[in-house]
Design a protein around this motif. Structure first.
Motif, PDB file in Angstrom:
ATOM      1  N   ALA A 188       0.794  -1.228   0.000  1.00 36.19           N
ATOM      2  CA  ALA A 188       0.000   0.000   0.000  1.00 36.19           C
ATOM      3  C   ALA A 188       0.828   1.279   0.000  1.00 36.19           C
ATOM      4  O   ALA A 188       0.301   2.350  -0.302  1.00 36.19           O
ATOM      5  N   GLY A 189       2.104   1.200   0.349  1.00 36.36           N
ATOM      6  CA  GLY A 189       2.880   2.431   0.439  1.00 36.36           C
ATOM      7  C   GLY A 189       4.358   2.187   0.647  1.00 36.36           C
ATOM      8  O   GLY A 189       4.821   1.047   0.720  1.00 36.36           O
ATOM      9  N   ILE A 190       5.093   3.293   0.775  1.00 35.36           N
ATOM     10  CA  ILE A 190       6.548   3.208   0.843  1.00 35.36           C
ATOM     11  C   ILE A 190       7.083   4.376   1.654  1.00 35.36           C
ATOM     12  O   ILE A 190       6.481   5.452   1.695  1.00 35.36           O
ATOM     13  N   CYS A 191       8.206   4.155   2.329  1.00 34.22           N
ATOM     14  CA  CYS A 191       8.925   5.214   3.016  1.00 34.22           C
ATOM     15  C   CYS A 191      10.254   5.417   2.303  1.00 34.22           C
ATOM     16  O   CYS A 191      10.990   4.451   2.066  1.00 34.22           O
ATOM     17  N   VAL A 192      10.542   6.666   1.927  1.00 32.32           N
ATOM     18  CA  VAL A 192      11.739   6.987   1.151  1.00 32.32           C
ATOM     19  C   VAL A 192      12.571   8.019   1.895  1.00 32.32           C
ATOM     20  O   VAL A 192      12.030   8.961   2.485  1.00 32.32           O
ATOM     21  N   GLN A 193      13.883   7.843   1.858  1.00 32.64           N
ATOM     22  CA  GLN A 193      14.802   8.823   2.434  1.00 32.64           C
ATOM     23  C   GLN A 193      15.372   9.678   1.307  1.00 32.64           C
ATOM     24  O   GLN A 193      15.927   9.159   0.338  1.00 32.64           O
ATOM     25  N   THR A 194      15.222  11.000   1.417  1.00 28.87           N
ATOM     26  CA  THR A 194      15.693  11.918   0.385  1.00 28.87           C
ATOM     27  C   THR A 194      15.944  13.282   1.001  1.00 28.87           C
ATOM     28  O   THR A 194      15.377  13.608   2.050  1.00 28.87           O
ATOM     29  N   ASP A 195      16.777  14.083   0.364  1.00 33.84           N
ATOM     30  CA  ASP A 195      17.075  15.428   0.865  1.00 33.84           C
ATOM     31  C   ASP A 195      16.031  16.452   0.437  1.00 33.84           C
ATOM     32  O   ASP A 195      16.065  17.590   0.892  1.00 33.84           O
ATOM     33  N   SER A 196      15.116  16.076  -0.441  1.00 34.66           N
ATOM     34  CA  SER A 196      14.113  17.021  -0.947  1.00 34.66           C
ATOM     35  C   SER A 196      12.940  17.153   0.018  1.00 34.66           C
ATOM     36  O   SER A 196      12.674  16.269   0.833  1.00 34.66           O
ATOM     37  N   THR A 197      12.231  18.262  -0.099  1.00 34.66           N
ATOM     38  CA  THR A 197      11.041  18.532   0.713  1.00 34.66           C
ATOM     39  C   THR A 197       9.812  18.538  -0.194  1.00 34.66           C
ATOM     40  O   THR A 197       9.843  19.096  -1.284  1.00 34.66           O
ATOM     41  N   PHE A 198       8.723  17.904   0.279  1.00 35.91           N
ATOM     42  CA  PHE A 198       7.514  17.787  -0.520  1.00 35.91           C
ATOM     43  C   PHE A 198       6.319  18.349   0.240  1.00 35.91           C
ATOM     44  O   PHE A 198       6.243  18.265   1.472  1.00 35.91           O
ATOM     45  N   ALA A 199       5.364  18.877  -0.492  1.00 30.27           N
ATOM     46  CA  ALA A 199       4.109  19.330   0.104  1.00 30.27           C
ATOM     47  C   ALA A 199       3.197  18.129   0.317  1.00 30.27           C
ATOM     48  O   ALA A 199       3.153  17.211  -0.516  1.00 30.27           O
ATOM     49  N   LEU A 200       2.473  18.094   1.437  1.00 30.04           N
ATOM     50  CA  LEU A 200       1.537  17.011   1.686  1.00 30.04           C
ATOM     51  C   LEU A 200       0.462  16.999   0.599  1.00 30.04           C
ATOM     52  O   LEU A 200      -0.040  18.045   0.187  1.00 30.04           O
TER      53      LEU A 200
END
Length: 280
Positions: free
Chosen positions: A123-135
């Protein structure tokens, strides 16, 4: 001892890593699991149905995808069959996620963002990244073996981002990917330890490009080999690998010199192909 027929998704933990499986039947003393044939199992394994429901036992038999497990001690079957209950924190216990360390490409519109998978479920995934995203932001996720996936950002904490898939991943595809991922990691462990210099890492990425095309080979349980197709790129070879893995006991990828290439090497090459294609 009466066995209860069922079809319950569980997280399977073995010496080789973690993967998904189905519990096909259950009794107080054991269970029968269905896992992907290429997922290696040690003598002792555990099956997590939820975060606080874990069944541990010993492998007693295996026939292709089916595995027989004897529990370390008898269980209360009625508790396993009961509906999920609240945890100590007051929320409903959920299916555990599979922890994976694997690169992933995220596309926010036309912008390419690199990251690493922390954990994954259908159903989903957790990702590590330096970017910022809007909900609520829509993203396209690209993992060569799983093709392209659409998702929505649900939360972000520091450099970790939680993304819900727009559609659940087919469990067969996820099981194939996890089993090949752990097998590739095991095969490549010695090679990667030696390739600690940048020039050697570049040579490792170029191994898959030598002696094209890629030959995708299907193997049955009697050892017979069938040429499925010939592909000009690593990305195409991985797509064919994923599409046909469920129909064969094992699928391999070889170069024109008939040398079998590890999935880890093919994956690295596929990522290089994708990055080159994304450049203006």
């Amino acid at each position: 001892d009466r066995h209860i027929a069922m079809l319950r998704l569980a997280k399977i933990r073995a010496e080789s890593g973690e993967g998904w499986g189905f519990i096909k039947n259950l009794s107080s003393t054991g269970m029968m699991l269905e896992v992907h044939p290429s997922f290696e199992l040690g003598e002792n394994i555990s099956a997590e149905l939820t975060e606080d429901q874990i069944l541990s036992g010993v492998v007693r038999w295996r026939e292709n995808a089916l595995v027989g497990i004897e529990f370390s001690k008898p269980i209360d079957v009625s508790k396993i069959l009961a509906k999920p209950h609240e945890t100590v924190s007051g929320r409903i216990a959920r299916l555990p996620r599979i922890e994976v360390s694997h690169p992933i490409n995220l596309y926010q519109g036309s912008e390419l963002i690199h990251g690493d998978i922390c954990d994954i479920s259908p159903a989903g995934i957790c990702v590590q990244t330096d970017s910022t995203f809007a909900l609520g932001k829509n993203l396209r996720l690209s993992v060569p073996e799983l093709l392209n996936i659409n998702g929505v950002v649900r939360w972000q904490s520091g450099n970790r981002v939680g993304i819900a898939f727009s559609q659940r991943l087919p469990l067969d595809d996820l099981m194939v990917w996890l089993s090949t991922f752990y097998r590739a990691a095991k095969i490549d462990a010695v090679e990667l330890a030696e390739l600690n210099q940048e020039d050697n890492m570049s040579r490792a990425r170029d191994l898959a490009a030598e002696s094209l095309p890629f030959h995708v080979i299907g193997h049955d349980d009697l050892g017979k080999e069938i040429l499925i197709d010939k592909m000009d790129t690593a990305t195409q070879a991985l797509i064919q690998f994923k599409a046909t893995s469920k129909f064969f006991y094992r699928v391999s990828i070889r170069n024109a010199d008939n040398v079998e290439l590890s999935i880890g090497t093919i994956v690295l090459r596929a990522f290089d192909e994708e990055r080159l294609a994304a450049k203006p």
